[in-house]
Design an enzyme around this catalytic site. Structure first.
Site, PDB file in Angstrom:
ATOM      1  N   ASP A 140     -21.478  23.270  37.055  1.00 18.41           N
ATOM      2  CA  ASP A 140     -20.625  23.845  36.018  1.00 18.41           C
ATOM      3  C   ASP A 140     -21.305  24.990  35.285  1.00 18.41           C
ATOM      4  O   ASP A 140     -22.528  25.059  35.191  1.00 18.41           O
ATOM      5  CB  ASP A 140     -20.130  22.752  35.060  1.00 18.41           C
ATOM      6  CG  ASP A 140     -21.055  22.458  33.897  1.00 18.41           C
ATOM      7  OD1 ASP A 140     -20.539  22.034  32.847  1.00 18.41           O
ATOM      8  OD2 ASP A 140     -22.273  22.651  34.028  1.00 18.41           O
ATOM      9  N   GLY A 172     -19.362  23.115  28.140  1.00 18.64           N
ATOM     10  CA  GLY A 172     -19.738  23.732  26.875  1.00 18.64           C
ATOM     11  C   GLY A 172     -18.526  23.849  25.962  1.00 18.64           C
ATOM     12  O   GLY A 172     -17.463  23.287  26.230  1.00 18.64           O
ATOM     13  N   GLU A 202     -10.164  19.752  25.442  1.00 17.63           N
ATOM     14  CA  GLU A 202     -11.033  18.737  24.805  1.00 17.63           C
ATOM     15  C   GLU A 202     -11.090  19.024  23.303  1.00 17.63           C
ATOM     16  O   GLU A 202     -10.837  18.147  22.474  1.00 17.63           O
ATOM     17  CB  GLU A 202     -12.431  18.801  25.417  1.00 17.63           C
ATOM     18  CG  GLU A 202     -13.455  17.901  24.735  1.00 17.63           C
ATOM     19  CD  GLU A 202     -14.859  18.057  25.314  1.00 17.63           C
ATOM     20  OE1 GLU A 202     -15.172  19.101  25.936  1.00 17.63           O
ATOM     21  OE2 GLU A 202     -15.638  17.104  25.156  1.00 17.63           O
TER      22      GLU A 202
END
Ligand SMILES: O=c1[nH]cnc2c1ncn2[C@@H]1O[C@H](CO)[C@@H](O)[C@H]1O
Length: 341
Positions: A140, A172, A202
């Site tokens: 990622d 992140g 998120e």
């Protein structure tokens, strides 16, 4: 009938959203911190570590996360961490895990990409032999490091191409890190056969999930919990069977959700979205994958058969080879049948 925690502990599982460094146990973190005594804010004492892993907000979580990344200085540290993470997953009857690693962060701290990839690959093969667990990698992009990190992560993925690498992600913070800018990198990763699994929704709203789907070709979404705010998005995810990788306790500990009782997992399931349950960064959040299954069972009011169905959904969402998918599903069915007899 076995009680639910015992049933969950023995249930064969897969885990799809769990971070490499985020899974470093207090013992491993303490051991790494001790090697860098005095030069790191990370306490070398496992007890003090629990207090250190208390986060004011998501940005603070990322700051703490990166202070643990700083402890990983060479290929031996990488090997030790990876092998121990596999041991802990296997202890929880995890047969297959897609582990998110962030090569850019380690290369940026002086570990050459070939050495990093050799270490994770050797640990992966040893873990399969030692614990019978199959690990695969998601590489990622650390979003806070922007396009230079995207460039470097793609280059490492395509140049090194470790055997276990199957997917390409974006982690992140989301705030201040719009997803569309990463489209060229996801296009190239997908063209090379890597699956697209960015974090989205998120700590920001449904529009970030839409961006991940439309701009990054997301086949699964990391977290994606803000989809609960957008009925059209819920319908889209449900109709196209696009799975969400939900990590309930993570969302509470990073303050993305105020309390576990307010977690949108029930609305997501109610809308017919395919959900997998995951631990994200278990020691940092004071949880384990088994604990997350127990949390999900409580939020969704599941009996053992319902929990087994949750495990099957994760197998459905996994990027498993067909034969492996059938084998693990069969194990779940056999275990559930025996335990609920
Ligand atoms: O829950 C999470 N959301 C987003 N990123 C996360 C999470 N857990 C761990 N990371 C990791 O944080 C680093 C940021 O540079 C990345 O390595 C990302 O994989």
């Amino acid at each position: 009938m076995t009680d639910l925690p015992t049933f969950i502990a023995g249930l064969p599982k897969v885990e799809l959203h769990v971070h490499h460094v985020g899974s470093a146990s207090p013992r491993i973190v303490a051991e790494l911190a001790a090697r860098h005594e005095g030069r790191s804010p990370v306490p070398a004492d496992p007890e003090a570590l629990a207090d250190y892993f208390a986060f004011r907000d998501f940005a603070h979580f990322i700051e703490v996360y990166l202070s643990v990344v700083d402890l990983i200085r060479d290929a031996d540290d990488v090997w030790l961490l990876t092998h121990e993470v596999a041991r802990e997953l296997a202890r929880q009857q995890v047969r297959y895990a897609e582990l998110t690693v962030t090569p850019y962060s380690h290369v940026h701290r002086g570990i050459p990409a070939p050495a990093f990839c050799e270490a994770i690959e050797d640990a992966r093969k040893r873990a399969e032999a030692d614990f019978g667990i199959a690990l695969r990698w998601c590489f990622d992009i650390p979003g806070e490091a922007g396009l230079p990190a995207a460039e470097e992560t793609l280059r490492i993925a395509l140049d090194e191409r470790p055997d276990g690498l199957i997917s390409f992600g974006l982690g992140g913070p989301e705030i201040g890190v719009p997803r569309p800018q990463f489209k060229p990198y996801f296009d190239q990763a997908r063209a090379a056969g890597l699956r697209s699994v960015p974090h989205a929704g998120e700590t920001t709203g449904p529009e970030t999930v839409w961006d991940a789907l439309r701009e990054l070709g997301a086949e699964r979404i990391g977290h994606g919990i803000s989809a609960a705010l957008d009925p059209a998005l819920l319908t889209h995810l449900a109709e196209r069977r696009i799975p969400l990788e939900v990590c309930p306790t993570s969302n509470v500990r990073t303050r993305a959700v105020a309390t576990i009782e307010e977690h949108p997992l029930p609305q997501l399931v109610e809308a017919g979205v395919l959900v997998s349950v995951n631990s994200d960064d278990p020691p940092m959040f004071g949880t384990t994958l088994n604990d997350e299954y127990a949390v999900a069972a409580r939020l969704l009011n599941l009996d053992p058969a319902g929990v087994a169905a949750l495990a099957r959904d994760a197998v459905t969402a996994a990027f498993l080879e067909p034969g492996e998918r059938a084998r693990i599903s069969g194990e779940i069915d056999a275990y559930a049948a025996a335990a609920t007899r």
